[in-house]
Design an enzyme around this catalytic site. Structure first.
Site, PDB file in Angstrom:
ATOM      1  N   GLU A   1     -10.076  -0.436  -5.835  1.00  0.00           N
ATOM      2  CA  GLU A   1      -9.088  -1.284  -5.180  1.00  0.00           C
ATOM      3  C   GLU A   1      -9.644  -2.656  -4.799  1.00  0.00           C
ATOM      4  O   GLU A   1     -10.778  -2.772  -4.313  1.00  0.00           O
ATOM      5  CB  GLU A   1      -8.538  -0.601  -3.926  1.00  0.00           C
TER       6      GLU A   1
ATOM      7  N   CYS B  17      -4.820   5.934  -4.448  1.00  0.00           N
ATOM      8  CA  CYS B  17      -4.164   4.628  -4.336  1.00  0.00           C
ATOM      9  C   CYS B  17      -2.713   4.808  -4.750  1.00  0.00           C
ATOM     10  O   CYS B  17      -2.426   5.100  -5.912  1.00  0.00           O
ATOM     11  CB  CYS B  17      -4.852   3.600  -5.228  1.00  0.00           C
TER      12      CYS B  17
ATOM     13  N   HIS C  30      -2.134  -4.705 -10.771  1.00  0.00           N
ATOM     14  CA  HIS C  30      -2.921  -3.594 -11.290  1.00  0.00           C
ATOM     15  C   HIS C  30      -3.237  -3.808 -12.764  1.00  0.00           C
ATOM     16  O   HIS C  30      -2.400  -4.301 -13.525  1.00  0.00           O
ATOM     17  CB  HIS C  30      -2.171  -2.268 -11.134  1.00  0.00           C
TER      18      HIS C  30
ATOM     19  N   GLY D 233      -1.478   2.125  -7.153  1.00  0.00           N
ATOM     20  CA  GLY D 233      -2.216   2.327  -8.395  1.00  0.00           C
ATOM     21  C   GLY D 233      -1.700   3.515  -9.169  1.00  0.00           C
ATOM     22  O   GLY D 233      -1.650   3.501 -10.407  1.00  0.00           O
TER      23      GLY D 233
ATOM     24  N   CYS E  32       0.871  -1.180   0.000  1.00  0.00           N
ATOM     25  CA  CYS E  32       0.000   0.000   0.000  1.00  0.00           C
ATOM     26  C   CYS E  32       0.902   1.222   0.000  1.00  0.00           C
ATOM     27  O   CYS E  32       1.548   1.522   1.009  1.00  0.00           O
ATOM     28  CB  CYS E  32      -0.921   0.002   1.221  1.00  0.00           C
TER      29      CYS E  32
END
Length: 287
Positions: free
Chosen positions: A221, A230, A172, A233, A75
């Site tokens: 997500e 994100c 992703h 991301g 994260c």
């Protein structure tokens, strides 16, 4: 047990941050889900856990639990909250630390202006390692990237979208859209997240190009739903845009919750993520 926690956010991506060095944490997925519930618990996109490292070359271990109770690998926005937390709590007197994660080692750094920069490591670009099952598909070459067709079932209809697949320690799928405000994030995000081509599910990114150093981004997500920002991301989207020949580093990324900056020099090089981290409040909850 009574759990002490800190509520934080990075560009609107919000977290419950827990010191598991000075208090014992051993929660079930159901307890993590309860903690992340916005009505019955504290409420957060992710719960971040600070632990002692299991490696001699790292300062801390960093674990991440999504609001659905599942543990995930990485994260990026949380990593910024992580370094601010350990500095504010006096767990370290260093502004640059080395942190062990499920996805490998990251190196967040607290800058003098209060922003935080994180070495997120080099992106994983081989589809099988993302992981993404490309068997039987014909990809479309664009620049140095390959776009993969995903067929989505929309009611009785089918729609095919082209995505770049990138791992930043977590998977992703990035597509370019004309306008993020009207992109079907809530409609197609869950379909992409749970597409059978992604055996560990995937984060779905919707990127709008503003110019060669500026994009707008929304991310649905995995295990959370759409978040206001994100970090991984953002990294994955910029990597995809640079590989497609559409972006030049560094790139400003406007998420719904704030602005992030990404720098990447190309294949084999780490992605650098810079952005804010904010402490909201301290609390205690019975778990």
């Amino acid at each position: 047990m009574k759990l002490k926690f800190t509520k934080m956010h990075g560009a609107g991506n919000d977290f419950v941050v827990i010191d598991a060095i000075n208090q014992k944490i051993d929660f079930t997925p159901a307890q993590w889900k309860h903690l992340g519930d916005r009505r019955f618990g504290v409420g957060a996109d992710q719960m971040l856990v600070v632990e002692k490292s299991t490696r001699p070359d790292c300062d801390f271990r960093y674990r991440i639990f999504n609001s659905d109770g599942g543990e995930v690998e990485q994260c990026g926005n949380g990593s910024r909250a992580f370094v601010k937390f350990v500095v504010e709590k006096g767990l370290t007197d260093r502004k640059s630390i080395s942190v062990e994660t499920m996805a490998g080692v990251i190196a967040p750094r607290l800058e003098d202006d209060g922003s935080i920069t994180v070495d997120m490591g080099a992106p994983i670009l081989e589809p099988a390692l993302v992981p993404f099952d490309a068997e039987g598909l014909t990809g479309v070459k664009e620049g140095r990237d390959t776009l993969w067709p995903l067929t989505l079932e929309l009611g009785g209809d089918k729609e095919t979208v082209l995505v770049s697949v990138v791992s930043m320690g977590n998977p992703h799928a990035v597509q370019i859209v004309a306008d993020v405000d009207t992109a079907p994030v809530e409609l197609t995000g869950p379909l992409i997240e749970n597409h059978l081509r992604f055996p560990r599910r995937v984060n779905a990114g919707f990127m709008q190009l503003v110019n060669r150093q500026h994009v707008r981004l929304r991310v649905f997500e995995r295990g959370v739903g759409e978040t206001l920002a994100c970090g991984t991301g953002t990294c994955a989207a910029v990597v995809a845009g640079i590989r497609r020949g559409l972006l030049d580093s560094p790139v400003r990324v406007d998420a719904r919750g704030g602005q992030l900056s990404i720098a990447w020099e190309g294949e084999g090089q780490p992605v650098w993520l810079t952005g804010p981290a904010v402490t909201v409040y301290e609390g205690e909850i019975e778990i």
